[in-house]
Write a protein that holds these residues in place. Structure first.
Motif, PDB file in Angstrom:
ATOM      1  N   ARG A 270       3.979  -9.984  -1.512  1.00 26.86           N
ATOM      2  CA  ARG A 270       5.373 -10.314  -1.245  1.00 26.86           C
ATOM      3  C   ARG A 270       6.278  -9.328  -1.971  1.00 26.86           C
ATOM      4  N   ILE A 271       7.175  -8.684  -1.207  1.00 21.83           N
ATOM      5  CA  ILE A 271       8.114  -7.723  -1.786  1.00 21.83           C
ATOM      6  C   ILE A 271       9.529  -8.256  -1.591  1.00 21.83           C
ATOM      7  N   ASN A 272      10.270  -8.401  -2.674  1.00 19.83           N
ATOM      8  CA  ASN A 272      11.649  -8.877  -2.629  1.00 19.83           C
ATOM      9  C   ASN A 272      12.622  -7.707  -2.751  1.00 19.83           C
ATOM     10  N   ASN A 273      13.881  -7.981  -2.369  1.00 15.85           N
ATOM     11  CA  ASN A 273      14.957  -6.992  -2.506  1.00 15.85           C
ATOM     12  C   ASN A 273      14.528  -5.625  -1.957  1.00 15.85           C
ATOM     13  N   LEU A 274      14.186  -5.610  -0.692  1.00 14.88           N
ATOM     14  CA  LEU A 274      13.694  -4.396  -0.047  1.00 14.88           C
ATOM     15  C   LEU A 274      14.746  -3.287  -0.071  1.00 14.88           C
ATOM     16  N   SER A 275      14.287  -2.063  -0.290  1.00 19.84           N
ATOM     17  CA  SER A 275      15.152  -0.886  -0.277  1.00 19.84           C
ATOM     18  C   SER A 275      14.625   0.095   0.768  1.00 19.84           C
ATOM     19  N   TRP A 276      15.427   1.155   1.013  1.00 21.50           N
ATOM     20  CA  TRP A 276      15.007   2.137   2.004  1.00 21.50           C
ATOM     21  C   TRP A 276      13.705   2.820   1.595  1.00 21.50           C
ATOM     22  N   THR A 277      13.481   2.991   0.309  1.00 21.73           N
ATOM     23  CA  THR A 277      12.272   3.687  -0.155  1.00 21.73           C
ATOM     24  C   THR A 277      11.004   2.875   0.069  1.00 21.73           C
ATOM     25  N   ASP A 278      11.134   1.581   0.377  1.00 19.48           N
ATOM     26  CA  ASP A 278       9.953   0.764   0.640  1.00 19.48           C
ATOM     27  C   ASP A 278       9.377   1.037   2.026  1.00 19.48           C
ATOM     28  N   GLY A 279      10.172   1.635   2.892  1.00 16.72           N
ATOM     29  CA  GLY A 279       9.676   1.936   4.221  1.00 16.72           C
ATOM     30  C   GLY A 279       8.722   3.109   4.222  1.00 16.72           C
ATOM     31  N   GLY A 280       7.724   3.049   5.105  1.00 18.00           N
ATOM     32  CA  GLY A 280       6.760   4.151   5.201  1.00 18.00           C
ATOM     33  C   GLY A 280       5.404   3.659   5.660  1.00 18.00           C
ATOM     34  N   GLU A 281       4.435   4.544   5.575  1.00 18.37           N
ATOM     35  CA  GLU A 281       3.066   4.205   5.973  1.00 18.37           C
ATOM     36  C   GLU A 281       2.252   3.846   4.734  1.00 18.37           C
ATOM     37  N   TYR A 282       1.602   2.693   4.797  1.00 14.29           N
ATOM     38  CA  TYR A 282       0.778   2.212   3.687  1.00 14.29           C
ATOM     39  C   TYR A 282      -0.690   2.249   4.101  1.00 14.29           C
ATOM     40  N   THR A 283      -1.524   2.548   3.127  1.00 14.88           N
ATOM     41  CA  THR A 283      -2.972   2.613   3.367  1.00 14.88           C
ATOM     42  C   THR A 283      -3.695   1.690   2.394  1.00 14.88           C
ATOM     43  N   LEU A 284      -4.558   0.857   2.949  1.00 13.81           N
ATOM     44  CA  LEU A 284      -5.385  -0.035   2.136  1.00 13.81           C
ATOM     45  C   LEU A 284      -6.820   0.485   2.163  1.00 13.81           C
ATOM     46  N   GLN A 285      -7.370   0.713   0.965  1.00 14.62           N
ATOM     47  CA  GLN A 285      -8.762   1.165   0.842  1.00 14.62           C
ATOM     48  C   GLN A 285      -9.560   0.084   0.116  1.00 14.62           C
ATOM     49  N   ILE A 286     -10.634  -0.324   0.740  1.00 19.22           N
ATOM     50  CA  ILE A 286     -11.528  -1.329   0.141  1.00 19.22           C
ATOM     51  C   ILE A 286     -12.827  -0.614  -0.233  1.00 19.22           C
ATOM     52  N   PHE A 287     -13.241  -0.810  -1.495  1.00 17.91           N
ATOM     53  CA  PHE A 287     -14.419  -0.121  -2.001  1.00 17.91           C
ATOM     54  C   PHE A 287     -15.599  -1.088  -2.076  1.00 17.91           C
ATOM     55  N   GLY A 288     -16.763  -0.558  -1.823  1.00 20.03           N
ATOM     56  CA  GLY A 288     -17.991  -1.336  -1.929  1.00 20.03           C
ATOM     57  C   GLY A 288     -18.544  -1.325  -3.338  1.00 20.03           C
ATOM     58  N   SER A 289     -19.693  -1.973  -3.516  1.00 21.89           N
ATOM     59  CA  SER A 289     -20.312  -2.050  -4.838  1.00 21.89           C
ATOM     60  C   SER A 289     -20.790  -0.690  -5.324  1.00 21.89           C
ATOM     61  N   ASP A 290     -20.986   0.249  -4.391  1.00 23.64           N
ATOM     62  CA  ASP A 290     -21.422   1.591  -4.767  1.00 23.64           C
ATOM     63  C   ASP A 290     -20.259   2.502  -5.118  1.00 23.64           C
ATOM     64  N   GLY A 291     -19.023   1.962  -5.058  1.00 27.04           N
ATOM     65  CA  GLY A 291     -17.853   2.753  -5.393  1.00 27.04           C
ATOM     66  C   GLY A 291     -17.311   3.574  -4.250  1.00 27.04           C
ATOM     67  N   GLN A 292     -17.933   3.486  -3.077  1.00 24.11           N
ATOM     68  CA  GLN A 292     -17.476   4.238  -1.920  1.00 24.11           C
ATOM     69  C   GLN A 292     -16.526   3.378  -1.066  1.00 24.11           C
ATOM     70  N   VAL A 293     -15.641   4.070  -0.321  1.00 28.00           N
ATOM     71  CA  VAL A 293     -14.701   3.367   0.551  1.00 28.00           C
ATOM     72  C   VAL A 293     -15.456   2.770   1.738  1.00 28.00           C
ATOM     73  N   SER A 294     -15.421   1.457   1.825  1.00 27.49           N
ATOM     74  CA  SER A 294     -16.114   0.764   2.919  1.00 27.49           C
ATOM     75  C   SER A 294     -15.185   0.441   4.093  1.00 27.49           C
ATOM     76  N   GLU A 295     -13.902   0.393   3.835  1.00 25.18           N
ATOM     77  CA  GLU A 295     -12.946   0.074   4.902  1.00 25.18           C
ATOM     78  C   GLU A 295     -11.599   0.702   4.563  1.00 25.18           C
ATOM     79  N   ARG A 296     -10.908   1.167   5.626  1.00 23.28           N
ATOM     80  CA  ARG A 296      -9.599   1.778   5.435  1.00 23.28           C
ATOM     81  C   ARG A 296      -8.673   1.281   6.559  1.00 23.28           C
ATOM     82  N   ARG A 297      -7.494   0.813   6.173  1.00 24.57           N
ATOM     83  CA  ARG A 297      -6.522   0.326   7.166  1.00 24.57           C
ATOM     84  C   ARG A 297      -5.135   0.850   6.813  1.00 24.57           C
TER      85      ARG A 297
END
Length: 214
Positions: free
Chosen positions: A93-120
């Protein structure tokens, strides 16, 4: 008029704390937030079951980590003063949104081996907050205007129908009087003729008798 003013005040009061929700669990999600408002982003189902993940915002030149989670602990929250993360349902949850909050966000989920298992990725667009509110206000005004016009038309139609019915009654009464008047004249004329004929029969003129001199 009072109802319209009350509706405008209510909508303007709500616009101060506009809150939007976006499901960012699918890659390429398009999310929107109102400037100065709040956005709730669904990043995952249950963050507590994931050992490590990182959520970052991408610009043309750099990538800035906004949220970092490791071993059920928040390691980084770059906007902790105006945000709140709930691991149990994976919402950020992000409150008091500003213009700088806009953009492309990337979520990286890492596995137990430390490698990226999923990217969105998700795209967050910041909009001027009063535009959606004004759209709602205009829609409400149009509805009230249509209802008001319908009520006025119904009242005018009712008023126009009432004199017409009374006029029809007056015309009907006039026709009845016009029909009855000749009948009475004919009856009166007939009675007069009968009286004249009856007088002639009852009182006939006696013939004059010639008296001869004695």
């Amino acid at each position: 008029m009072e109802a319209v003013v009350g509706l405008l005040l209510m909508l303007l009061g709500v616009s101060h704390g506009v809150e939007t929700y976006c499901d960012g669990r699918q890659d390429g999600a398009q999310c929107y937030g109102a400037l100065g408002g709040t956005v709730v982003l669904q990043l995952m189902d249950n963050a507590s079951e994931i050992s490590k993940y990182q959520w970052s915002i991408n610009t043309t030149t750099t990538t800035t980590t906004i949220l970092s989670w490791r071993n059920n602990t928040i390691v980084i929250n770059a906007i902790a003063n105006r945000s709140f993360f709930t691991p149990s349902d994976g919402t950020f949850r992000i409150n008091n949104l500003s213009w700088t909050d806009g953009g492309e966000y990337t979520l990286q989920i890492f596995g137990s081996d430390g490698q990226v298992s999923e990217r969105r990725t998700l795209q967050l667009t910041i909009q001027v907050g009063y535009l959606p509110i004004m759209a709602g206000v205009l829609s409400a005004l149009v509805i009230l205007l249509v209802v008001g016009v319908a009520v006025i038309c119904a009242q005018k139609k009712k008023q126009n129908n009432k004199p017409k019915e009374e006029e029809d009654h007056e015309l009907t009464y006039a026709d009845v009087r016009m029909v009855q008047q000749p009948v009475r004249q004919m009856q009166k004329k007939a009675e007069t003729e009968v009286e004249v004929e009856y007088g002639q029969i009852k009182f006939p003129e006696r013939p004059q008798q010639t008296v001869e001199p004695a």
